[in-house]
Design a protein around this motif. Structure first.
Motif, short mmCIF file in Angstrom:
data_model
loop_
_atom_site.label_atom_id
_atom_site.label_comp_id
_atom_site.label_asym_id
_atom_site.label_seq_id
_atom_site.Cartn_x
_atom_site.Cartn_y
_atom_site.Cartn_z
N GLN A 94 0.85 -1.19 0.00
CA GLN A 94 0.00 0.00 0.00
C GLN A 94 0.89 1.25 0.00
OE1 GLN A 94 -3.34 -0.02 -0.09
NE2 GLN A 94 -3.29 2.22 -0.33
N PHE A 95 0.64 2.19 -0.94
CA PHE A 95 1.43 3.42 -1.05
C PHE A 95 0.61 4.57 -0.47
CE2 PHE A 95 3.23 0.66 -4.21
CZ PHE A 95 4.59 0.95 -4.18
N GLU A 96 1.07 5.06 0.66
CA GLU A 96 0.37 6.18 1.27
C GLU A 96 0.79 7.51 0.62
OE1 GLU A 96 1.13 6.02 5.40
OE2 GLU A 96 0.05 4.12 5.71
N THR A 97 2.04 7.59 0.21
CA THR A 97 2.54 8.82 -0.42
C THR A 97 2.19 8.80 -1.90
OG1 THR A 97 4.38 8.89 1.12
CG2 THR A 97 4.57 10.23 -0.87
N PRO A 98 1.61 9.89 -2.45
CA PRO A 98 1.25 9.91 -3.88
C PRO A 98 2.50 9.94 -4.77
CG PRO A 98 0.84 12.04 -2.88
CD PRO A 98 1.18 11.12 -1.76
N TYR A 99 2.42 9.17 -5.83
CA TYR A 99 3.52 9.10 -6.80
C TYR A 99 3.15 9.91 -8.05
CZ TYR A 99 6.89 5.83 -4.84
OH TYR A 99 7.88 5.25 -4.11
N VAL A 100 4.22 10.28 -8.80
CA VAL A 100 4.02 11.00 -10.06
C VAL A 100 4.97 10.43 -11.11
CG1 VAL A 100 3.24 13.16 -9.01
CG2 VAL A 100 5.69 12.80 -9.43
N LEU A 101 4.57 10.60 -12.36
CA LEU A 101 5.42 10.28 -13.50
C LEU A 101 5.89 11.61 -14.10
CD1 LEU A 101 6.52 8.17 -15.62
CD2 LEU A 101 4.45 8.67 -16.93
N GLU A 102 7.20 11.81 -14.14
CA GLU A 102 7.76 13.08 -14.64
C GLU A 102 8.39 12.87 -16.01
OE1 GLU A 102 10.96 16.57 -13.36
OE2 GLU A 102 11.07 14.59 -12.43
N ILE A 103 8.02 13.73 -16.95
CA ILE A 103 8.65 13.76 -18.28
C ILE A 103 9.46 15.06 -18.34
CG2 ILE A 103 8.27 13.73 -20.77
CD1 ILE A 103 5.52 12.48 -20.17
N GLY A 104 10.78 14.94 -18.20
CA GLY A 104 11.65 16.10 -18.00
C GLY A 104 12.07 16.82 -19.26
N TYR A 105 11.19 16.97 -20.23
CA TYR A 105 11.48 17.74 -21.45
C TYR A 105 10.29 18.67 -21.68
CZ TYR A 105 13.40 18.72 -26.07
OH TYR A 105 13.96 19.34 -27.17
N PRO A 106 10.40 19.96 -21.32
CA PRO A 106 9.22 20.83 -21.20
C PRO A 106 8.71 21.43 -22.51
CG PRO A 106 11.18 22.00 -20.49
CD PRO A 106 11.62 20.62 -20.82
N PRO A 146 0.00 12.50 -12.34
CA PRO A 146 -0.20 11.88 -11.02
C PRO A 146 -0.56 10.40 -11.16
CG PRO A 146 -2.08 13.24 -11.62
CD PRO A 146 -1.05 13.47 -12.69
N LEU A 147 -0.02 9.58 -10.24
CA LEU A 147 -0.26 8.13 -10.28
C LEU A 147 -0.97 7.68 -9.00
CD1 LEU A 147 3.22 6.92 -11.61
CD2 LEU A 147 1.17 7.39 -12.95
N ILE A 171 12.41 10.15 -18.53
CA ILE A 171 11.22 9.76 -17.76
C ILE A 171 11.65 9.21 -16.41
CG2 ILE A 171 9.25 8.19 -17.69
CD1 ILE A 171 9.11 8.34 -20.70
N SER A 172 10.96 9.66 -15.37
CA SER A 172 11.26 9.18 -14.01
C SER A 172 9.95 9.01 -13.24
CB SER A 172 12.19 10.16 -13.28
OG SER A 172 11.59 11.43 -13.20
#
Length: 721
Positions: A94-106, A146-147, A171-172
């Motif tokens: 169970q993940f209590e902390t929200p995760y995100v997918l980052e695409i680092g090319y703006p 957001p994931l 991508i991270s």
């Protein structure tokens, strides 16, 4: 048995390889764990036709076409494609902390994402710099998705990426807390970078107004172009400045590159003073300025993919041009070119690495991602130093010039002082003389007063006569000075006439000697052989007649030369050159028609000249007839008569395409009497002599330029009246 063993061994190896591959590519997340550079653990599918839908992507046909990446940060350069990205994530707690997918090319144009769990779409959305920044769910310079990772589920993420520029995929996956924590150090670095650039911009803007130098304005343009481009590439400009102007966000990169190229070349023109010192190299920078203007226009009119490619390649070429220009000027001993070259060499390395990364030739690393910022900082600092160095040199030269001017002023003051002292000395002497004379006069007056008061009237008369005598003396001195000047002018004219008479006497003796000697010889033959047969007599008489005609021709030529020596000032009048040319054409009509000569006259500079009309008619006749006589048999004769005014001269030129004259061989003989250089046509060799003599009498000159078998140009220089 052995065969079964080998089959079993190969099966184990095959299963091991599959497991190893799965272990490498599988993304399994534990709580608070993060992943960077997921290029090798996610799958890609290239849609070059831009037609695939998400439903088609989910079909087994296209699922089998997905391939794992070969780089941690994949790059696709400037390819025109739609890229599908598939990310498989396993999470067992169970993940209590929200995760995100980052695409680092703006700078992506559009990113459509789909999030699936248990084959059900739980979230989908659209990102990109085509929508307002304020509409993003998470306000960040990069694209953040957001994931929601639930226990025991497998999450699949599909990205549909479309971009007309470069496609780079850093991508991270991380927690939202980690995302903003990692931003702190990076944003501090960017803040330092923008701070340096803004400080340099404001500093040089102030210098531009205080020093009143246009070079600083161009330099401010370079910094502005850098700031616009780099802030747009890093996403900060869209985040903080024009967050509600996506149209401008999609054009500012190309515009910034065009502005940078324009300002850098204008700066180079002004800084290196190419128009003054290197006019042949000046056009290179002007051409690059034209390219920059085209890029700025393309930024708002052309398709973004086209304008970006043109801008990237032009940027690279421009850096090379500036670098090699600096090296060239450095080799020419231009003092400021050294720092100029160093600045562009540092920036060129940054542009080269960054451009090659964007084009897909270099991998994405921290160096290739941020080298442009370091290069820009080095460039603006070194260019600022070079500007300061240049103006320090200018101040040094100015100081030296001022010191030189002070020396000259001191010398001038010393000379003026010496002249004043000399003048004072002369005034003192003259004053002493006047005082002495005044004392003598006073003494005489006293004596006269003592003798008779009646002489006072006589004294007044004498004083008045003295005044008149002084005036007469002054007038006499002026007349004597004028008469002396007239005598000197007359003597010079007499000396010139004596010289001309000596030349004429020499020509007379030289030119008459041969025909007279031949006449004497022929008459002597008649005296020696009186019984000569009639036919021989007739031959001798014929020879005597020929020599008599020759003697008559020489005498006429000498008379023509004597006529040149007459005074021409009283015969001056305004002559219409077009009318003179028309008259000469009428006289030479047969020769012109037989030769097929083409005579053109350009009188755009002037058409009238104040001169002796007889001389001008003679000059036109002799030069045009000579051109016809000595035309080339290989081509049609073309004679161009042109006019030009230069300083205090009116110039008439006669240029033909005839046989030409060997000037190296005949330069000293060209204007001699009876000089001929082509014997295939009749002539006496007197025309050029007459033209030169007439021009000298008129106070002008004649010049000649000629090449064998190419033609001859005679240039007449008349004094301006």
């Amino acid at each position: 048995m052995i065969s079964t063993y080998w089959r079993f061994l190969f099966a184990l190896l095959f299963i091991s390889n599959i497991c190893e591959s799965f272990a490498i590519n599988n993304i399994s997340i534990q709580p608070n764990e993060s992943f960077d550079g997921l290029g090798k653990q996610i799958q890609f599918l290239e849609d070059t036709e831009h037609q695939l839908t998400f439903q088609e992507i989910l079909s087994p046909k296209y699922q089998s076409l997905f391939k794992y990446g070969k780089q941690e940060i994949p790059t696709y350069g400037l390819k025109d494609l739609t890229l599908w990205v598939k990310i498989e994530i396993e999470h067992f707690d169970q993940f209590e902390t929200p995760y995100v997918l980052e695409i680092g090319y703006p700078t992506f144009d559009s990113i459509t994402y789909f999030i699936l769990q248990e084959s059900t779409i739980i979230d989908e959305g659209f990102l990109g710099d085509r929508i307002k920044f304020s509409e993003r769910e998470i306000r960040h310079k990069n694209f953040i998705i957001p994931l929601e990772l639930n226990k025991g589920n497998r999450t699949s993420i599909y990205l549909k990426i479309r971009n007309k520029g470069s496609i780079i995929l850093p991508i991270s996956i991380k927690t939202k807390e980690q995302l903003f924590a990692e931003d702190i150090s990076e944003e501090i670095s960017y803040g330092i970078f923008y701070g340096i650039m803004l400080v340099m911009l404001l500093y040089n803007l102030l210098l531009a107004f205080s020093a009143r130098s246009i070079s600083y304005i161009y330099y401010v343009g370079i910094i502005t172009g850098n700031l616009l481009t780099l802030s747009a590439l890093n996403g900060h400009a869209f985040m903080y400045l024009w967050y509600d102007l996506p149209w401008w966000a999609n054009h500012v990169i190309v515009f910034g590159i065009g502005l940078w190229i324009l300002a850098s070349n204008q700066f180079a023109l002004s800084f290196l003073e190419t128009k003054k010192y290197f006019p042949r190299y000046h056009w290179v920078f002007r051409f690059m300025k034209l390219v920059a203007i085209v890029i700025i226009i393309l930024a708002f009119t052309a398709d973004y993919s086209i304008s970006l490619k043109v801008a990237n390649y032009s940027l690279l070429i421009n850096c090379l041009v500036l670098l090699f220009s600096g090296i060239y000027f450095w080799s020419k001993k231009v003092k400021v070119a050294g720092i100029f070259t160093l600045a562009w060499s540092v920036y060129l390395i940054g542009v080269l690495l960054y451009t090659l990364r964007n084009l897909g030739f270099l991998p994405v690393t921290s160096i290739t991602s941020h080298v442009l910022e370091f290069g820009a900082i080095a460039e603006v600092i070194l260019l600022s130093v070079s500007l300061g160095y240049k103006y320090r040199l200018l101040e040094t030269d100015k100081k030296a010039a001022q010191e030189n001017a002070m020396d000259l002023m001191a010398q001038s003051q010393k000379l003026v002082q010496e002249q004043n002292e000399e003048l004072e000395r002369q005034v003192s002497l003259r004053t002493a003389e006047l005082e002495q004379k005044q004392e003598e006069i006073l003494t005489q007056n006293e004596e006269l007063n003592s003798k008779n008061e009646s002489l006072l009237e006589a004294q007044q008369i004498i004083k008045a006569q003295n005044t008149k005598l002084k005036e007469y003396t002054d007038d006499l001195e002026a007349q004597v000075a004028k008469r002396t000047s007239d005598l000197e002018s007359t003597n010079a004219e007499l000396a010139q006439n004596v010289q001309k008479l000596e030349q004429y006497a020499f020509m007379t003796a030289h030119n008459l000697r041969a025909p007279v000697a031949r006449l004497l010889g022929l008459t002597h033959l008649l005296e020696i052989s009186p019984d000569t047969e009639k036919s021989d007599w007739l031959d001798i008489i014929s020879k005597i007649k020929e020599e008599g005609d020759s003697l008559d021709s020489v005498i006429k030529d000498l008379n023509a030369i004597l006529d040149l020596r007459k005074e021409v000032e009283e015969d001056k009048e305004w002559i219409d050159l077009s009318r003179t040319l028309a008259q000469t054409k009428r006289i030479l009509k047969n020769s012109i028609e037989l030769s097929g000569a083409e005579i053109n006259f350009d009188n755009s500079a002037f058409n009238e000249i104040e001169c002796n009309p007889t001389y001008v008619d003679s000059i036109f006749y002799n030069l045009i007839s000579n051109a016809i006589k000595y035309r080339s048999s290989k081509r049609k004769l073309k004679l161009m008569i042109g006019t030009k005014i230069y300083k205090d001269k009116k110039i008439i030129s006669f240029a033909d395409n005839g046989m030409g004259i060997d000037l190296e061989k005949n330069k000293d003989k060209l204007f001699g009497m009876y000089r001929r250089f082509h014997t295939h046509v009749e002539g006496k060799g007197l025309g050029l002599y007459l033209v030169k003599s007439q021009m000298e009498i008129l106070g002008g000159k004649i010049q000649v330029n000629s090449e064998i078998d190419k033609g001859t140009t005679f240039t007449l220089l008349f004094p301006f009246t």
